[in-house]
Structure formats: C-alpha cells, structure tokens
Design a protein around this motif. Structure first.
Motif, PDB file in Angstrom:
ATOM      1  N   PRO A  40      -0.602  19.197  -5.968  1.00  0.00           N
ATOM      2  CA  PRO A  40       0.055  17.888  -6.239  1.00  0.00           C
ATOM      3  C   PRO A  40       0.171  16.799  -4.974  1.00  0.00           C
ATOM      4  O   PRO A  40      -0.273  17.326  -3.792  1.00  0.00           O
ATOM      5  N   LEU A  41       0.041  15.796  -5.373  1.00  0.00           N
ATOM      6  CA  LEU A  41       0.279  14.504  -4.388  1.00  0.00           C
ATOM      7  C   LEU A  41       1.549  14.537  -3.694  1.00  0.00           C
ATOM      8  O   LEU A  41       2.485  14.601  -4.322  1.00  0.00           O
ATOM      9  N   CYS A  42       1.558  13.843  -2.319  1.00  0.00           N
ATOM     10  CA  CYS A  42       2.738  13.489  -1.837  1.00  0.00           C
ATOM     11  C   CYS A  42       2.577  12.142  -1.286  1.00  0.00           C
ATOM     12  O   CYS A  42       1.710  11.731  -0.663  1.00  0.00           O
ATOM     13  N   PHE A  43       3.387  11.298  -1.766  1.00  0.00           N
ATOM     14  CA  PHE A  43       3.562  10.034  -1.404  1.00  0.00           C
ATOM     15  C   PHE A  43       4.351   9.871   0.042  1.00  0.00           C
ATOM     16  O   PHE A  43       5.464  10.311   0.077  1.00  0.00           O
ATOM     17  N   LEU A  44       3.873   9.489   0.936  1.00  0.00           N
ATOM     18  CA  LEU A  44       4.407   9.504   2.327  1.00  0.00           C
ATOM     19  C   LEU A  44       5.305   8.162   2.435  1.00  0.00           C
ATOM     20  O   LEU A  44       4.598   7.132   2.248  1.00  0.00           O
ATOM     21  N   ARG A  45       6.425   8.160   2.989  1.00  0.00           N
ATOM     22  CA  ARG A  45       7.168   7.020   3.112  1.00  0.00           C
ATOM     23  C   ARG A  45       7.160   6.582   4.545  1.00  0.00           C
ATOM     24  O   ARG A  45       7.679   5.462   4.999  1.00  0.00           O
ATOM     25  N   SER A  47       0.855  -1.166  -0.118  1.00  0.00           N
ATOM     26  CA  SER A  47       0.002   0.067  -0.111  1.00  0.00           C
ATOM     27  C   SER A  47       0.939   1.276  -0.057  1.00  0.00           C
ATOM     28  O   SER A  47       2.426   1.127   0.242  1.00  0.00           O
ATOM     29  N   VAL A  48       0.172   2.513  -0.398  1.00  0.00           N
ATOM     30  CA  VAL A  48       0.889   3.557  -0.250  1.00  0.00           C
ATOM     31  C   VAL A  48       0.134   4.724   0.499  1.00  0.00           C
ATOM     32  O   VAL A  48      -1.017   4.606   0.286  1.00  0.00           O
ATOM     33  N   MET A  49       0.654   5.601   1.357  1.00  0.00           N
ATOM     34  CA  MET A  49      -0.030   6.536   1.945  1.00  0.00           C
ATOM     35  C   MET A  49       0.334   7.850   1.172  1.00  0.00           C
ATOM     36  O   MET A  49       1.227   8.165   0.870  1.00  0.00           O
TER      37      MET A  49
END
Length: 182
Positions: free
Chosen positions: A55-60, A41-43
């Motif tokens: 813009p989207l930010c993909f959190l790690r 999954s990705v947050m």
C-alpha cells in the motif's frame, strides 16, 4: 522488499505543446505559456518486491525517525504480511537520516526485521526507482487539478501494478527482492 519515497507534482508531464515564434513575437499572447512556480505536489512512500507492491503512504510532513517508524508500522508491516505472509524477508531502505537513526534501528530489531546493508548515495541500485519512473510515465497525460485528484491518479496507476508487470519491466526487479533461503 524495496522501499523509497518520491514526489509527484500536478504539472508532471503536463508541459503542453512547444511554441515556435518568429523574431519580434516574444510578447505575442499566442507565443506565451503560463507556468506555476511551485506546483502542488505530494510525497509518497511505497514498497515493492518480486511478489508485488504494498500500500502507498501519502506523507504530510518531512520524514523524521518518528514519522518513518509510523510508516513502517502502518504500511510496511501490512505490506510484508500481504506480500510474504509468514515467510522471512529482508527490508531495503536508503540511508536517509530517518532510516539510519538509532531509534529506527531499534524498531527493526524489536520487530525482528533484517535490513539490507545499503551503500551511500546509490539511488540507481534501488529497483523501486525504476518503478516510480514507470508510474510517472504512465501518468504523463493525466491532468489532475488539485492534490486530491493527483493522489487518486497515483493510487489508480499503482493499483495496476501486478507481479507479472514487475517481472516484465526491464531493470525493475527481474530477480531482485526474491526471498533468500536464509
């Protein structure tokens, strides 16, 4: 500007066909379906207003106050510039601990950004929740094989969102998020 974080799973909407079986067929291979206990999954953090999406930010990592302030700095501020230019706006976020931390409040004051007062435990009030649901429904038949393909699918779906679509989406942001005169 409304903001929120959501999680997308690789198996989202990929439930496969239903299997009808007769008594005694429980272990028949044709009647079994594999599943993944913990799918990749990705947050994702995103923001929207009646003017469009940012813009989207993909959190790690898990979001703490420092991570949240980085998201604000590198994603929310550019989104505000893109959506509002020099016009004033009010920012909305929920009451997650990272959002209500003293350091985060100080960040907003230092940047001169007013934050909308928000009631506790009220996700159904935030129009971006409906937008996330729409994005997930549009991705229902996507079949990403890994997290990178999932991110690409999310980006492509997000890129299709226009202000016109936001206004046409029931309960999404019909009159919400418009700049107030004050």
């Amino acid at each position: 500007m409304f903001s929120d974080v959501t999680t997308f799973c690789i198996s989202f909407g990929n439930q496969g066909p239903r299997v009808w079986r007769k008594k005694g067929e429980a272990q028949n291979p044709r009647c079994l379906k594999s599943s993944v206990m913990f799918p990749q999954s990705v947050m994702v953090w995103g923001a929207m207003s009646s003017a469009g999406v940012g813009p989207l930010c993909f959190l790690r990592s898990k979001v703490n106050a420092a991570v949240h302030q980085e998201v604000l700095e590198h994603f929310m501020l550019p989104a505000a510039d893109q959506l509002y230019g020099d016009a004033d706006f009010i920012f909305q976020q929920d009451l997650a601990p990272a959002h209500s931390a003293k350091a985060t409040s100080t960040w907003f004051k230092d940047h001169g950004i007013p934050v909308l007062n928000w009631p506790a435990i009220s996700p159904d009030l935030n129009p971006i929740e409906n937008l996330w649901g729409n994005v997930k429904r549009k991705m229902r038949y996507a079949r990403p094989n890994n997290a990178e393909e999932l991110k690409a699918t999310i980006r492509a779906t997000w890129a299709l969102i226009t202000p016109g679509r936001l206004h046409a989406t029931p309960h999404c942001c019909s009159n919400l998020g418009k700049r107030s005169p004050n």
